[in-house]
Design a protein around this motif. Structure first.
Motif, PDB file in Angstrom:
ATOM      1  N   GLN A 316       0.853  -1.190   0.000  1.00 10.37           N
ATOM      2  CA  GLN A 316       0.000   0.000   0.000  1.00 10.37           C
ATOM      3  C   GLN A 316       0.891   1.243   0.000  1.00 10.37           C
ATOM      4  O   GLN A 316       0.840   2.091   0.895  1.00 10.37           O
ATOM      5  N   CYS A 317       1.739   1.362  -1.029  1.00  8.96           N
ATOM      6  CA  CYS A 317       2.717   2.446  -1.094  1.00  8.96           C
ATOM      7  C   CYS A 317       2.053   3.818  -1.217  1.00  8.96           C
ATOM      8  O   CYS A 317       2.662   4.848  -0.903  1.00  8.96           O
ATOM      9  N   TRP A 318       0.804   3.851  -1.664  1.00  9.39           N
ATOM     10  CA  TRP A 318       0.094   5.115  -1.778  1.00  9.39           C
ATOM     11  C   TRP A 318      -0.024   5.828  -0.415  1.00  9.39           C
ATOM     12  O   TRP A 318      -0.175   7.050  -0.353  1.00  9.39           O
ATOM     13  N   MET A 319       0.067   5.060   0.657  1.00 12.98           N
ATOM     14  CA  MET A 319      -0.048   5.652   1.991  1.00 12.98           C
ATOM     15  C   MET A 319       1.155   6.522   2.341  1.00 12.98           C
ATOM     16  O   MET A 319       1.102   7.309   3.293  1.00 12.98           O
ATOM     17  N   GLU A 320       2.233   6.391   1.573  1.00 12.31           N
ATOM     18  CA  GLU A 320       3.432   7.187   1.828  1.00 12.31           C
ATOM     19  C   GLU A 320       3.469   8.464   1.003  1.00 12.31           C
ATOM     20  O   GLU A 320       4.401   9.264   1.127  1.00 12.31           O
ATOM     21  N   SER A 321       2.467   8.675   0.155  1.00 13.18           N
ATOM     22  CA  SER A 321       2.467   9.876  -0.680  1.00 13.18           C
ATOM     23  C   SER A 321       2.312  11.124   0.187  1.00 13.18           C
ATOM     24  O   SER A 321       1.664  11.098   1.239  1.00 13.18           O
ATOM     25  N   ARG A 322       2.906  12.205  -0.262  1.00 16.18           N
ATOM     26  CA  ARG A 322       2.825  13.458   0.498  1.00 16.18           C
ATOM     27  C   ARG A 322       1.373  13.897   0.681  1.00 16.18           C
ATOM     28  O   ARG A 322       0.986  14.387   1.751  1.00 16.18           O
ATOM     29  N   GLU A 323       0.565  13.720  -0.347  1.00 14.75           N
ATOM     30  CA  GLU A 323      -0.829  14.166  -0.277  1.00 14.75           C
ATOM     31  C   GLU A 323      -1.589  13.423   0.812  1.00 14.75           C
ATOM     32  O   GLU A 323      -2.333  14.016   1.597  1.00 14.75           O
ATOM     33  N   PHE A 324      -1.386  12.079   0.872  1.00 14.19           N
ATOM     34  CA  PHE A 324      -2.104  11.322   1.892  1.00 14.19           C
ATOM     35  C   PHE A 324      -1.576  11.644   3.285  1.00 14.19           C
ATOM     36  O   PHE A 324      -2.362  11.849   4.227  1.00 14.19           O
ATOM     37  N   VAL A 325      -0.267  11.695   3.439  1.00 16.21           N
ATOM     38  CA  VAL A 325       0.315  12.003   4.750  1.00 16.21           C
ATOM     39  C   VAL A 325      -0.180  13.348   5.261  1.00 16.21           C
ATOM     40  O   VAL A 325      -0.538  13.500   6.432  1.00 16.21           O
ATOM     41  N   ASN A 326      -0.243  14.342   4.386  1.00 13.61           N
ATOM     42  CA  ASN A 326      -0.740  15.658   4.802  1.00 13.61           C
ATOM     43  C   ASN A 326      -2.199  15.628   5.223  1.00 13.61           C
ATOM     44  O   ASN A 326      -2.651  16.484   5.984  1.00 13.61           O
ATOM     45  N   SER A 327      -2.943  14.647   4.729  1.00 18.14           N
ATOM     46  CA  SER A 327      -4.368  14.568   5.076  1.00 18.14           C
ATOM     47  C   SER A 327      -4.618  13.952   6.451  1.00 18.14           C
ATOM     48  O   SER A 327      -5.732  14.018   6.970  1.00 18.14           O
ATOM     49  N   VAL A 328      -3.587  13.337   7.037  1.00 10.85           N
ATOM     50  CA  VAL A 328      -3.767  12.689   8.346  1.00 10.85           C
ATOM     51  C   VAL A 328      -2.905  13.314   9.432  1.00 10.85           C
ATOM     52  O   VAL A 328      -2.796  12.774  10.537  1.00 10.85           O
ATOM     53  N   ILE A 329      -2.296  14.462   9.160  1.00  8.80           N
ATOM     54  CA  ILE A 329      -1.526  15.179  10.173  1.00  8.80           C
ATOM     55  C   ILE A 329      -2.001  16.620  10.235  1.00  8.80           C
ATOM     56  O   ILE A 329      -2.714  17.086   9.349  1.00  8.80           O
ATOM     57  N   GLY A 330      -1.614  17.301  11.295  1.00  5.47           N
ATOM     58  CA  GLY A 330      -2.010  18.697  11.445  1.00  5.47           C
ATOM     59  C   GLY A 330      -3.465  18.833  11.860  1.00  5.47           C
ATOM     60  O   GLY A 330      -3.989  18.029  12.626  1.00  5.47           O
ATOM     61  N   ALA A 331      -4.118  19.866  11.354  1.00  2.00           N
ATOM     62  CA  ALA A 331      -5.536  20.101  11.670  1.00  2.00           C
ATOM     63  C   ALA A 331      -6.383  19.125  10.846  1.00  2.00           C
ATOM     64  O   ALA A 331      -6.837  19.437   9.748  1.00  2.00           O
ATOM     65  N   THR A 332      -6.576  17.942  11.408  1.00  3.98           N
ATOM     66  CA  THR A 332      -7.144  16.840  10.615  1.00  3.98           C
ATOM     67  C   THR A 332      -8.658  16.836  10.532  1.00  3.98           C
ATOM     68  O   THR A 332      -9.221  16.118   9.711  1.00  3.98           O
ATOM     69  N   ASN A 333      -9.334  17.593  11.380  1.00  6.39           N
ATOM     70  CA  ASN A 333     -10.792  17.509  11.408  1.00  6.39           C
ATOM     71  C   ASN A 333     -11.475  18.585  10.570  1.00  6.39           C
ATOM     72  O   ASN A 333     -12.572  19.031  10.890  1.00  6.39           O
ATOM     73  N   SER A 334     -10.842  19.002   9.504  1.00  7.17           N
ATOM     74  CA  SER A 334     -11.508  19.896   8.557  1.00  7.17           C
ATOM     75  C   SER A 334     -12.251  19.048   7.533  1.00  7.17           C
ATOM     76  O   SER A 334     -11.860  17.901   7.257  1.00  7.17           O
ATOM     77  N   ALA A 335     -13.329  19.568   7.006  1.00 11.54           N
ATOM     78  CA  ALA A 335     -14.120  18.829   6.021  1.00 11.54           C
ATOM     79  C   ALA A 335     -13.271  18.433   4.820  1.00 11.54           C
ATOM     80  O   ALA A 335     -13.405  17.330   4.273  1.00 11.54           O
ATOM     81  N   VAL A 336     -12.366  19.323   4.418  1.00 11.51           N
ATOM     82  CA  VAL A 336     -11.523  19.057   3.250  1.00 11.51           C
ATOM     83  C   VAL A 336     -10.604  17.874   3.502  1.00 11.51           C
ATOM     84  O   VAL A 336     -10.480  16.963   2.675  1.00 11.51           O
ATOM     85  N   LYS A 337      -9.960  17.853   4.678  1.00  9.19           N
ATOM     86  CA  LYS A 337      -9.022  16.767   4.962  1.00  9.19           C
ATOM     87  C   LYS A 337      -9.734  15.432   5.169  1.00  9.19           C
ATOM     88  O   LYS A 337      -9.221  14.389   4.784  1.00  9.19           O
ATOM     89  N   VAL A 338     -10.891  15.461   5.800  1.00 15.41           N
ATOM     90  CA  VAL A 338     -11.648  14.222   5.986  1.00 15.41           C
ATOM     91  C   VAL A 338     -11.971  13.605   4.631  1.00 15.41           C
ATOM     92  O   VAL A 338     -11.738  12.413   4.391  1.00 15.41           O
ATOM     93  N   ARG A 339     -12.517  14.415   3.742  1.00 11.80           N
ATOM     94  CA  ARG A 339     -12.883  13.915   2.412  1.00 11.80           C
ATOM     95  C   ARG A 339     -11.646  13.453   1.638  1.00 11.80           C
ATOM     96  O   ARG A 339     -11.667  12.408   0.977  1.00 11.80           O
ATOM     97  N   ARG A 340     -10.552  14.217   1.759  1.00 11.68           N
ATOM     98  CA  ARG A 340      -9.348  13.890   1.000  1.00 11.68           C
ATOM     99  C   ARG A 340      -8.780  12.537   1.431  1.00 11.68           C
ATOM    100  O   ARG A 340      -8.456  11.694   0.606  1.00 11.68           O
ATOM    101  N   ARG A 341      -8.652  12.300   2.748  1.00 11.07           N
ATOM    102  CA  ARG A 341      -8.012  11.057   3.180  1.00 11.07           C
ATOM    103  C   ARG A 341      -8.875   9.826   2.890  1.00 11.07           C
ATOM    104  O   ARG A 341      -8.360   8.750   2.638  1.00 11.07           O
TER     105      ARG A 341
END
Length: 352
Positions: A316-341
């Motif tokens: 599951q190498c896609w889990m190491e992509s910058r886009e996915f990692v950014n979606s699960v760190i930081g301010a994670t409870n935004s609607a945008v990040k929830v949908r993205r991850r």
């Protein structure tokens, strides 16, 4: 807001809350606990923490006629036991009464020791130190059983969100419940039973790794709830996870016809995930971060919905992509990040 709008908002919120007040004797409180007319939720039973000295101080206050704080309860209609009162605030006081003056059977049924409370550490009524209720003089025992206890009851006209808020605000008697434990008190029924059952499902336990302390506070059940809530409504998520989960629980509790379908979905998804992640769904630590879990578990379910023949893969190498990692760190409870991850996880499984 102007004064008129403030008054209107206040009146609107007050209309959602409806209370009744009662004076019951100690004897009646104990009998209602025994007959399940006062219900102690499973989340509460493991939380009785007062020691003998603190329980004894309560007994002394009642004997001396010193006012004690109201017990706060909420009504709940149980199909088997009829209308019940659930303890919101006052667990320690209520169980202290049962521990002291209840029968052995009543104590055991309330989750207490079969041995009665022996009075300890009193400074005013020193003569009853080291005595149990049965060892008190008859007139003193009767006086205690006849002492009034004030009870405030939130009745069933109040809506569920108000009940949740009040459980959180008034749950101050030495017991700190998690939001999921509060839900267990308010939304009891088939849906909550399903969450409990699925929280023990083998593949789910293999995938979701939690510290031992989190195994006993409703966290695992909340992970199951999050899976269903985000699977069904992730596009509707705004910002407050607690309100989002409460709203979904209220909805799901009223649609028990969907429980079998939900159970099959859950088991199919976690059978799949257990093969993809044989060592558990973790990142840098040995536990499963909740936002990481939401994205991957719901994404897997959506991928399986799109391709029912999807084969599990350990790559599951896609889990190491910058886009996915950014979606699960930081301010994670935004609607945008929830949908993205969630959608990145869905697409990642489909392309693996």
């Amino acid at each position: 807001m102007n004064q008129s709008e403030i008054r209107e908002e206040l009146l609107q919120q007050r209309r959602k809350v409806d209370f009744d007040n009662y004076d019951l004797t100690v004897d009646e409180v104990i009998r209602r606990v025994s007959s399940k007319r006062i219900e102690i939720a499973p989340s509460y039973q493991r939380q009785f923490r007062w020691n003998a000295e603190r329980q004894s101080a309560l007994i002394e206050s009642l004997l001396l006629g010193i006012p004690i704080p109201n017990l706060f309860m909420a009504t709940n209609l149980n199909e088997n036991d009829g209308m019940q009162w659930e303890i919101v605030d006052g667990l320690q006081r209520t169980l202290s009464l049962v521990s002291f003056a209840g029968t052995e059977t009543q104590r055991i049924d309330a989750g207490l020791s079969k041995e009665p409370l022996k009075i300890q550490g009193l400074q005013k009524l020193k003569s009853i130190n080291d005595l149990t209720f049965d060892e008190l003089p008859k007139d003193t025992a009767d006086l205690f059983l006849d002492r009034p206890v004030k009870i405030t009851v939130l009745n069933d006209k109040s809506d569920k969100q108000v009940r949740f808020d009040l459980f959180e605000r008034l749950n101050t008697g030495g017991v700190t419940l998690t939001p999921q434990e509060v839900r267990e008190c308010i939304f009891r029924g088939d849906f909550m039973d399903m969450l409990q059952d699925l929280s023990q499902y083998g593949p789910f336990r293999e995938v979701v790794k939690l510290p031992l302390v989190k195994e006993k506070d409703g966290t695992r059940e909340e992970y199951v709830l999050r899976f269903f809530a985000f699977y069904d409504r992730y596009k509707e998520f705004n910002h407050s996870v607690k309100d989002f989960l409460n709203s979904y629980t209220d909805f799901a509790s009223s649609h028990v016809d969907l429980l079998e379908e939900k159970t099959l979905l859950f088991k199919r998804t976690f059978d799949f995930l257990a093969e993809c992640f044989p060592n558990g769904l973790t990142r840098s630590r040995s536990t499963t971060p909740v936002n990481f879990y939401e994205g991957v578990s719901v994404g897997a379910a959506l991928a399986l919905k799109k391709n029912s023949r999807l084969e599990p893969s350990n790559d599951q190498c896609w889990m190491e992509s910058r886009e996915f990692v950014n979606s699960v760190i930081g301010a994670t409870n935004s609607a945008v990040k929830v949908r993205r991850r969630i959608e990145l996880s869905r697409d990642g499984f489909l392309s693996a």
